[in-house]
Design a protein around this motif. Structure first.
Motif, mmCIF file in Angstrom:
data_model
loop_
_atom_site.group_PDB
_atom_site.id
_atom_site.type_symbol
_atom_site.label_atom_id
_atom_site.label_comp_id
_atom_site.label_asym_id
_atom_site.label_seq_id
_atom_site.Cartn_x
_atom_site.Cartn_y
_atom_site.Cartn_z
ATOM 1 N N ALA A 11 0.719 -1.161 0.003
ATOM 2 C CA ALA A 11 -0.002 0.017 -0.107
ATOM 3 C C ALA A 11 0.780 1.347 -0.002
ATOM 4 C CB ALA A 11 -1.016 -0.044 0.982
ATOM 5 N N PRO A 12 2.046 1.529 0.777
ATOM 6 C CA PRO A 12 2.635 2.724 0.670
ATOM 7 C C PRO A 12 3.451 2.848 -0.390
ATOM 8 C CG PRO A 12 3.013 1.599 2.869
ATOM 9 C CD PRO A 12 2.287 0.679 1.697
ATOM 10 N N MET A 13 3.785 1.725 -1.093
ATOM 11 C CA MET A 13 4.358 1.768 -2.565
ATOM 12 C C MET A 13 3.542 2.318 -3.494
ATOM 13 S SD MET A 13 6.986 -1.217 -2.572
ATOM 14 C CE MET A 13 6.619 -2.633 -1.170
ATOM 15 N N VAL A 14 2.265 1.838 -3.592
ATOM 16 C CA VAL A 14 1.312 2.260 -4.430
ATOM 17 C C VAL A 14 0.881 3.464 -4.159
ATOM 18 C CG1 VAL A 14 -0.908 1.939 -5.289
ATOM 19 C CG2 VAL A 14 0.456 0.041 -4.964
ATOM 20 N N GLY A 15 0.771 4.115 -2.792
ATOM 21 C CA GLY A 15 0.664 5.624 -2.704
ATOM 22 C C GLY A 15 1.770 6.471 -3.081
ATOM 23 N N PHE A 16 2.884 5.996 -2.981
ATOM 24 C CA PHE A 16 4.005 6.841 -3.233
ATOM 25 C C PHE A 16 4.050 7.041 -4.765
ATOM 26 C CE2 PHE A 16 8.823 7.381 -3.961
ATOM 27 C CZ PHE A 16 9.023 8.202 -3.266
ATOM 28 N N ALA A 17 3.919 5.887 -5.680
ATOM 29 C CA ALA A 17 3.903 6.172 -7.166
ATOM 30 C C ALA A 17 2.660 6.815 -7.445
ATOM 31 C CB ALA A 17 3.781 4.666 -7.618
ATOM 32 N N VAL A 18 1.547 6.634 -6.845
ATOM 33 C CA VAL A 18 0.310 7.574 -7.472
ATOM 34 C C VAL A 18 0.188 8.793 -6.955
ATOM 35 C CG1 VAL A 18 -2.167 6.973 -7.755
ATOM 36 C CG2 VAL A 18 -0.762 5.219 -7.912
ATOM 37 N N ASP A 19 0.648 9.177 -5.873
ATOM 38 C CA ASP A 19 0.613 10.541 -5.385
ATOM 39 C C ASP A 19 0.672 11.804 -6.425
ATOM 40 O OD1 ASP A 19 -0.161 12.085 -3.003
ATOM 41 O OD2 ASP A 19 2.224 12.673 -3.135
ATOM 42 N N PRO A 20 1.902 11.804 -7.103
ATOM 43 C CA PRO A 20 1.996 12.973 -8.211
ATOM 44 C C PRO A 20 0.919 12.991 -9.046
ATOM 45 C CG PRO A 20 4.103 11.643 -7.771
ATOM 46 C CD PRO A 20 3.035 10.977 -7.100
ATOM 47 N N LEU A 21 0.376 11.859 -9.476
ATOM 48 C CA LEU A 21 -0.689 11.852 -10.454
ATOM 49 C C LEU A 21 -2.035 12.533 -9.883
ATOM 50 C CD1 LEU A 21 -0.240 8.364 -11.833
ATOM 51 C CD2 LEU A 21 0.599 10.405 -13.003
ATOM 52 N N LEU A 22 -2.261 12.096 -8.479
ATOM 53 C CA LEU A 22 -3.380 12.716 -7.736
ATOM 54 C C LEU A 22 -3.281 14.284 -7.552
ATOM 55 C CD1 LEU A 22 -4.087 9.718 -5.502
ATOM 56 C CD2 LEU A 22 -5.163 10.207 -7.756
ATOM 57 N N LYS A 23 -2.199 14.775 -7.471
ATOM 58 C CA LYS A 23 -2.144 16.209 -7.020
ATOM 59 C C LYS A 23 -2.390 17.056 -8.279
ATOM 60 C CE LYS A 23 1.502 16.242 -3.604
ATOM 61 N NZ LYS A 23 3.024 16.256 -3.278
ATOM 62 N N GLY A 24 -2.253 16.701 -9.428
ATOM 63 C CA GLY A 24 -2.563 17.649 -10.653
ATOM 64 C C GLY A 24 -1.662 18.742 -10.863
ATOM 65 N N GLU A 25 -2.063 19.489 -11.622
ATOM 66 C CA GLU A 25 -1.126 20.707 -11.942
ATOM 67 C C GLU A 25 -1.744 22.064 -11.414
ATOM 68 O OE1 GLU A 25 0.379 22.820 -15.983
ATOM 69 O OE2 GLU A 25 0.013 20.711 -16.047
ATOM 70 N N LYS A 26 -1.044 22.908 -10.832
ATOM 71 C CA LYS A 26 -1.227 23.929 -10.212
ATOM 72 C C LYS A 26 -1.759 24.950 -11.395
ATOM 73 C CE LYS A 26 2.334 25.566 -7.690
ATOM 74 N NZ LYS A 26 3.280 26.009 -6.852
ATOM 75 N N ASP A 27 -2.479 25.791 -10.924
ATOM 76 C CA ASP A 27 -2.944 26.906 -11.952
ATOM 77 C C ASP A 27 -1.579 27.688 -12.034
ATOM 78 O OD1 ASP A 27 -5.659 26.079 -11.537
ATOM 79 O OD2 ASP A 27 -6.225 27.456 -10.027
ATOM 80 N N THR A 28 -2.003 28.488 -13.427
ATOM 81 C CA THR A 28 -0.978 29.171 -13.549
ATOM 82 C C THR A 28 -0.675 30.106 -12.910
ATOM 83 O OG1 THR A 28 -1.438 28.738 -15.929
ATOM 84 C CG2 THR A 28 0.224 30.473 -15.528
#
Length: 169
Positions: A31-48
């Motif tokens: 579970a922590p490994m999956v969370g570590f790998a997926v976390d950046p995808l869930l954050k999304g991109e900041k507004d300009t």
């Protein structure tokens, strides 16, 4: 008297227990490994984010090279990086902030750097040329105009955002 059909043998009990504990431990490790790998995808991109570059009254008709810092997030690593823009007013008095990155192969273009190409942006890597408004000149390597930064002016100050493609220019 007890019914032997519904009884769990000692062997079955140990098998179920060890399978359950092993599965729980495996999930706790994965579970922590999956969370570590997926976390950046869930954050999304900041507004300009717009960054202050210069005062509006400093902008001239001649392109000026301005360097500014922007926050960059690379996966989990946050840093500040330098960006550069050629800032000037076009013939209509509109502000134009062009990226210095050549659209051919990503080299850096310079303004008025060659005598034979005066009043042009020139890329020395493969002789790429752009007119003053950053539009690629025919029969030179670049396939599209220089990208332009989004901008806004507030309280007499110029703020730049992200560079966007201007293929239709």
């Amino acid at each position: 008297m007890t019914d032997k059909k519904n009884q769990v043998s000692r062997r079955q009990f140990l098998n179920y227990t060890l399978t359950g504990v092993g599965g729980f431990m495996g999930a706790a490790l994965v579970a922590p490994m999956v969370g570590f790998a997926v976390d950046p995808l869930l954050k999304g991109e900041k507004d300009t984010d717009f960054v202050y570059v210069m005062d509006e009254n400093e902008i001239t008709n001649e392109p000026q090279r301005k360097t500014f810092k922007v926050d960059q997030v690379d996966g989990w690593y946050e840093s500040q990086v330098d960006r550069t823009a050629w800032v000037f007013r076009d013939e209509n008095g509109e502000i134009l902030a062009l990226s210095p990155v050549c659209t051919h192969l990503g080299c850096t273009v310079d303004w008025n750097s060659r005598e034979e190409f005066s009043n042009e942006f020139f890329c020395p890597c493969h002789d790429g040329r752009y007119d003053k408004n950053g539009v690629n000149i025919a029969d030179t390597p670049p396939t599209e105009p220089l990208h332009a930064y989004e901008y806004k002016v507030e309280d007499g100050k110029l703020y730049l955002g992200k560079a966007k493609s201007r293929k239709e220019a």
